[in-house]
Every structure is written in structure tokens, then in C-alpha cells.
Design a protein around this motif. Structure first.
Motif, short mmCIF file in Angstrom:
data_model
loop_
_atom_site.label_atom_id
_atom_site.label_comp_id
_atom_site.label_asym_id
_atom_site.label_seq_id
_atom_site.Cartn_x
_atom_site.Cartn_y
_atom_site.Cartn_z
N ASN A 41 6.94 48.75 48.41
CA ASN A 41 6.36 50.02 48.55
C ASN A 41 7.46 50.86 49.03
OD1 ASN A 41 3.87 49.26 48.04
ND2 ASN A 41 3.45 48.30 50.28
N SER A 42 7.30 52.13 48.59
CA SER A 42 8.32 53.25 48.96
C SER A 42 7.79 53.68 50.33
CB SER A 42 8.37 54.31 48.16
OG SER A 42 9.01 55.37 48.56
N GLN A 43 8.58 53.91 51.21
CA GLN A 43 8.54 54.30 52.49
C GLN A 43 7.75 55.57 52.79
OE1 GLN A 43 11.67 53.68 55.51
NE2 GLN A 43 10.86 55.56 56.80
N ASP A 44 6.60 55.68 53.46
CA ASP A 44 6.01 56.97 53.66
C ASP A 44 6.49 57.65 54.93
OD1 ASP A 44 4.40 57.06 51.22
OD2 ASP A 44 2.93 55.60 52.04
N ILE A 45 6.16 58.86 55.12
CA ILE A 45 6.39 59.44 56.27
C ILE A 45 5.23 60.56 56.41
CG2 ILE A 45 8.93 59.58 56.22
CD1 ILE A 45 8.92 62.31 55.40
N ASP A 46 4.94 60.60 57.80
CA ASP A 46 3.95 61.62 58.23
C ASP A 46 4.17 63.24 57.57
OD1 ASP A 46 2.08 62.96 59.24
OD2 ASP A 46 2.37 62.50 61.07
N PHE A 47 3.63 63.53 56.62
CA PHE A 47 3.62 64.96 56.40
C PHE A 47 2.79 66.00 56.78
CE2 PHE A 47 5.63 63.31 52.01
CZ PHE A 47 6.78 63.60 52.33
N TYR B 269 14.58 50.28 40.63
CA TYR B 269 14.06 51.36 40.15
C TYR B 269 12.50 51.89 40.46
CZ TYR B 269 17.81 52.22 37.11
OH TYR B 269 19.30 52.52 36.62
N THR B 270 12.24 52.97 40.44
CA THR B 270 11.12 53.50 40.90
C THR B 270 9.94 53.42 39.55
OG1 THR B 270 11.91 55.00 42.31
CG2 THR B 270 9.73 55.34 41.85
N ILE B 271 8.66 52.95 39.90
CA ILE B 271 7.65 52.97 38.97
C ILE B 271 7.27 54.56 38.69
CG2 ILE B 271 5.31 52.23 38.53
CD1 ILE B 271 5.77 49.74 40.17
N SER B 272 7.36 54.97 37.63
CA SER B 272 7.32 56.51 37.31
C SER B 272 5.65 56.78 36.92
CB SER B 272 8.06 57.12 36.39
OG SER B 272 9.44 57.02 36.93
N GLU B 273 5.23 55.99 36.03
CA GLU B 273 3.81 55.87 35.67
C GLU B 273 3.21 54.49 35.75
OE1 GLU B 273 3.21 57.87 31.82
OE2 GLU B 273 3.51 59.72 32.71
N ALA C 152 16.48 60.05 42.10
CA ALA C 152 15.25 60.08 42.93
C ALA C 152 14.06 60.88 42.37
CB ALA C 152 15.71 60.35 44.40
N ILE C 153 14.13 61.35 41.44
CA ILE C 153 13.02 62.36 40.77
C ILE C 153 11.78 61.48 40.70
CG2 ILE C 153 12.23 63.44 38.61
CD1 ILE C 153 14.76 64.83 38.31
N PRO C 154 11.63 60.17 39.94
CA PRO C 154 10.59 59.57 40.06
C PRO C 154 9.88 59.41 41.41
CG PRO C 154 12.15 58.43 38.72
CD PRO C 154 12.75 59.61 39.42
N ALA C 155 10.52 58.93 42.44
CA ALA C 155 10.09 58.58 43.68
C ALA C 155 9.54 60.13 44.29
CB ALA C 155 11.17 58.19 44.79
N LEU C 156 10.18 61.07 44.10
CA LEU C 156 9.97 62.46 44.79
C LEU C 156 8.58 62.95 43.83
CD1 LEU C 156 10.37 65.21 46.15
CD2 LEU C 156 11.82 65.77 44.20
N SER C 157 8.54 62.52 42.63
CA SER C 157 7.17 62.94 42.04
C SER C 157 6.17 62.41 42.72
CB SER C 157 7.29 62.55 40.63
OG SER C 157 8.50 63.32 40.05
N GLY D 211 6.50 53.01 44.02
CA GLY D 211 7.04 51.89 44.78
C GLY D 211 8.18 51.37 43.78
N TYR D 212 9.12 50.63 44.18
CA TYR D 212 10.14 50.16 43.46
C TYR D 212 9.92 48.56 43.01
CZ TYR D 212 11.32 47.49 47.74
OH TYR D 212 11.21 46.78 49.09
N ILE D 213 10.77 48.41 41.69
CA ILE D 213 10.99 47.14 41.23
C ILE D 213 12.28 46.64 40.93
CG2 ILE D 213 8.76 47.52 39.92
CD1 ILE D 213 10.47 47.70 37.55
N LYS D 214 12.50 45.61 40.87
CA LYS D 214 13.89 45.27 40.49
C LYS D 214 14.06 44.42 39.17
CE LYS D 214 15.38 45.20 45.04
NZ LYS D 214 16.43 45.97 45.61
#
Length: 272
Positions: A129-135, A70-74, A148-153, A42-45
Motif C-alpha cells: 500500500n502507498s502511504q496515505d496522509i490526511d488531506f 513500480y506503481t499500479i496505474s490501472e 511518481a505520476i502514477p502514484a500522484l494520479s 499501490g506498489y509492486i516489485k
């Protein structure tokens, strides 16, 4: 309108080079123990004073705090810890007093991250929350640049073992690739370079083997638009299986980028 959630106070407990071109800052705070594991990705400010520091307790009249996303990586809920990754980069700007072009390390967030030391404090908002899609599609396209690597991870971690498709990631150097474990059916394509067109060209040159395609794309604005147009022109965009987002725009500040994103969203009357 829902009331704004109060900011969370955090303390820097570590800062180090994760890869040659990525800096990781680890934050800790009691309020972070309220998070849930689904907040990973997810993302924070991050909250800044207009002067660049993080003390926003005494803003002058008319001053507004600066927020950077920014995205929460861990995430370690038990110990109230989150890790945030920052792309190292240099950006040119004009020093009007000397009338010359000079190099700096970019905007509020990366300048802070590169100087952050243990014991420093910063307030954060969120997480969102980061937007989810149907995979659950026959073929997946996961596209990202360094930002976008943290979100992609987080998306890669959630892939099913039988997922089939392509992960396309743009890196500053070979050493910046994360330690991903991909499903056997997912092919990794590394694009080394700085130009957004390199990423979009790579995506366009990968064959679409199916009509049932899921797309997750987060990168620079012009690359995102080119990639989105490519899939749209081939009638491959399914709304519930598609996500396109720009995290930045080359040559534009984050505030300027927000305006461009808003205009782009308003223009999407028929697409998606």
C-alpha cells in the motif's frame, strides 16, 4: 517476521507508448484477481534475473534476484489486469572494454518494458500500500516528477471536491501531462525539463497561504530534500499530513539510491 508472500506470475497482454515519454505495459494473471480496488496506486516489485531477463527459476549459487518497484496505474480486478507505467529515458554508462561513454535506456525495468511483447512472462511481488496522509488541510501541496505520476494520479482521484491547493508536476514534455480532472480549488503547475532543481524551485516559489498544510511529495532525491527543507524551515510540516519520498537519485543506480534513502531516514531524528 511474517513469511514472504509468494510471487505472482503474470503475462504481458499489451505494451504501448502512453505519452511520448511514458511506456505502459499491461499485465494479466489469475492471481491478480485476488487484488482489491484499494490496491490501485499501490506498489509492486518486478522481479528480474541479474542478467536482465525475467526467468528467475534457476539462479546460480550466490545470485540474488533483482527487484524494481513500480506503481499500479490501472487495475481491473475482474479480469486480473494491471497497468504499469515506465518513464522512457536514456542513461550514460562506461563501456570498460572500449573505454568510451555510451547511451542505453536505463536499468533493468525500462529496458525490459521497451522490449516487452505480448506473451512475455514476468513475476511480481506485492502489492504493497502507498502511504496515505490526511488531506483535510486548508492547503494541499502535491508534488511529483515523471516517475511518481502514477502514484500522484491515485492521490488526485481521491481528492475531495472542495480541496484547495497546488499540484506541481515535472514533465519531460507538455504532451506527457495526464488527463487529470482537478477540483476547482486545485491549481496545476507544470515544470518542463529534466533538472531536479527546476521542480524544487517551482515549489519554493509557490506561496504558502495557510499554516495548516498537507504535503505529498515524491520525486528525485535532491529535489525532495530541498522541498522538505523548505517546508521544515517554515515550520509547515505536520507529521500526519506530510509524506516525502524519493523515487530515484540523479546519477545513482536504484541499489545505490536505496542506501542513500536509508541513510537519510536514519538522519531524520528531529524532522517530521
Amino acid at each position: 517476521m511474517m513469511p514472504k508472500r509468494p510471487l505472482k506470475t503474470t503475462t504481458v497482454i499489451d505494451s504501448f507508448s502512453l505519452t511520448p515519454n511514458m511506456q505502459r505495459v499491461v499485465l494479466q494473471g489469475e492471481e491478480l484477481k485476488q487484488l482489491q480496488m484499494h490496491d490501485l496506486g499501490g506498489y509492486i516489485k518486478l522481479i528480474f534475473h541479474p542478467e536482465g531477463h525475467t526467468d528467475v527459476s534457476n539462479l546460480a549459487d550466490g545470485e540474488r534476484r533483482i527487484m524494481r518497484t513500480y506503481t499500479i496505474s490501472e487495475l481491473d480486478v475482474a479480469h486480473g489486469k494491471i497497468s504499469i507505467d515506465f518513464v522512457k529515458h536514456e542513461a550514460e554508462h562506461t563501456d570498460e572494454n572500449r573505454n568510451i561513454r555510451v547511451q542505453d535506456q536505463g536499468g533493468y525495468a525500462i529496458r525490459w518494458a521497451m522490449k516487452a511483447k505480448v506473451g512475455d512472462h514476468i513475476s511480481i511481488g506485492g502489492p504493497g500500500n502507498s502511504q496515505d496522509i490526511d488531506f483535510n488541510a486548508d492547503q494541499l501541496f502535491l508534488v511529483a516528477d515523471m516517475t511518481a505520476i502514477p502514484a500522484l494520479s491515485a492521490k488526485i482521484t481521491a481528492l475531495k471536491p472542495d480541496a484547495v491547493g497546488d499540484v506541481i508536476v515535472q514533465l519531460t514534455s507538455e504532451q506527457d501531462i495526464p488527463n487529470w480532472t482537478l477540483p476547482q480549488g486545485m491549481a496545476l503547475h507544470k515544470v518542463i525539463g529534466h533538472e531536479p532543481s527546476q521542480l524544487s524551485d517551482c515549489v519554493i516559489n509557490i506561496a504558502s497561504k495557510n499554516s495548516d498544510i498537507a504535503i505529498w511529495c515524491a520525486c528525485e532525491f535532491t529535489a525532495m530534500k530541498t522541498i522538505r527543507s523548505h517546508f521544515n524551515d517554515h515550520n509547515l510540516i505536520q507529521r500526519h499530513k506530510s509524506y516525502f519520498s524519493s523515487y530515484w537519485k540523479q546519477g545513482v543506480t536504484e541499489d545505490g539510491h536505496k542506501m542513500i534513502k536509508r541513510e537519510d531516514a536514519e538522519g531524520l531524528t528531529t524532522l517530521l
